[in-house]
Design a protein around this motif. Sequence first.
Motif, PDB file in Angstrom:
ATOM      1  N   GLY A   1      -6.942   1.765   0.756  1.00 20.79           N
ATOM      2  CA  GLY A   1      -5.921   1.560  -0.256  1.00 20.79           C
ATOM      3  C   GLY A   1      -4.568   2.169   0.055  1.00 20.79           C
ATOM      4  O   GLY A   1      -3.627   2.025  -0.735  1.00 20.79           O
TER       5      GLY A   1
ATOM      6  N   THR B   1      -1.633   3.440   3.385  1.00 23.00           N
ATOM      7  CA  THR B   1      -1.212   3.399   4.781  1.00 23.00           C
ATOM      8  C   THR B   1      -0.985   4.820   5.261  1.00 23.00           C
ATOM      9  O   THR B   1      -0.210   5.571   4.645  1.00 23.00           O
ATOM     10  CB  THR B   1       0.088   2.591   4.939  1.00 23.00           C
ATOM     11  OG1 THR B   1      -0.149   1.244   4.548  1.00 23.00           O
ATOM     12  CG2 THR B   1       0.579   2.618   6.377  1.00 23.00           C
TER      13      THR B   1
ATOM     14  N   LYS C   1       0.831  -1.193   0.000  1.00 21.92           N
ATOM     15  CA  LYS C   1       0.000   0.000   0.000  1.00 21.92           C
ATOM     16  C   LYS C   1       0.874   1.253   0.000  1.00 21.92           C
ATOM     17  O   LYS C   1       1.877   1.308   0.714  1.00 21.92           O
ATOM     18  CB  LYS C   1      -0.906   0.020   1.236  1.00 21.92           C
ATOM     19  CG  LYS C   1      -2.009  -1.007   1.250  1.00 21.92           C
ATOM     20  CD  LYS C   1      -2.871  -0.832   2.487  1.00 21.92           C
ATOM     21  CE  LYS C   1      -4.018  -1.829   2.529  1.00 21.92           C
ATOM     22  NZ  LYS C   1      -4.878  -1.618   3.722  1.00 21.92           N
TER      23      LYS C   1
END
Length: 301
Positions: free
Chosen positions: A33, A35, A8
């Motif tokens: 989707g 971090t 991600k």
Amino acid sequence: MADHPGAKPRIGLLGTGPWAARTHAPALAAHEGVTFAGVWGRRPEAARELAAASGTRAYEDVDALLDACDAVALALPPDVQAPLAVRAARAGRHVLLDKPVATTVPAAREVAGAVEAAGVASVVFCTLRFAEPTARWIDAQARAGGWFLGEAHWLGSLYGPGSASPYAASPWRRTKGGLWDVGPHVLSVLLPVLGDVTGLTAVRGPGDLHHLVLRHASGASSTATLTLGAPPEAAEASLTLHGTRGRAELPGWNGAVDAFGAAVDALVTSARTGVPHACDARFGLRLTEILAEAENTAPAP
């Protein structure tokens, strides 16, 4: 965008004010989707508080956060944002900017230049370009064409009698007024539908009130009335197009958190594909050029 396939993208947040706390941080924390890699702010205690509320960590050093990210979102006053965006781009980080990118043309040009030189992706979060249903409406009117006139009123009551908005404490908004705060919203709708601004006239009204008359590349013209100081009873935000198909009115919108999530998606897509987004740093520079011309054309009395 991330270091290895399947990872991600890591996005950090620069800024801890009300806009960051109410929009950017919740959107990043909820986005499946990406971090949410961390928060940096000019006030370390505010960064720690926002990070704790968002399930991420606070950074006291901005470069340390840049080292831990693939991209950064900025929620800072424009002339604080601009040099930090340049710093992030030169570090190879994609940038999700707030509007306006800057309040001077040289600063906005430096941001756009740094983004281009570094080959990183950029998106400017003009809310109406990413919120539903306004984003869909803008695309539809641009495809339809045939418009000869646009009329916009953005009469905010941020500084109206009795306002309790947390954004009223913003020094840059107090100084620059509605032209720079809500002007980018109006222009972000008019330009993709009617074309670039090729001529501009501006006059001042009472307080921060600005009246703009614009000529566009399509041959259409538009008007925009902008303020943050309207009485609450007179506040409104509206935009109407007139053309061969009749009238079209910009629909209402809400949900800035969802809109910011869509802007995150746009940045990730641009970074992955290498295709610039229509609302990128270069577009942000153009908005600054237009607003600076309006400000210079109609100086304060």
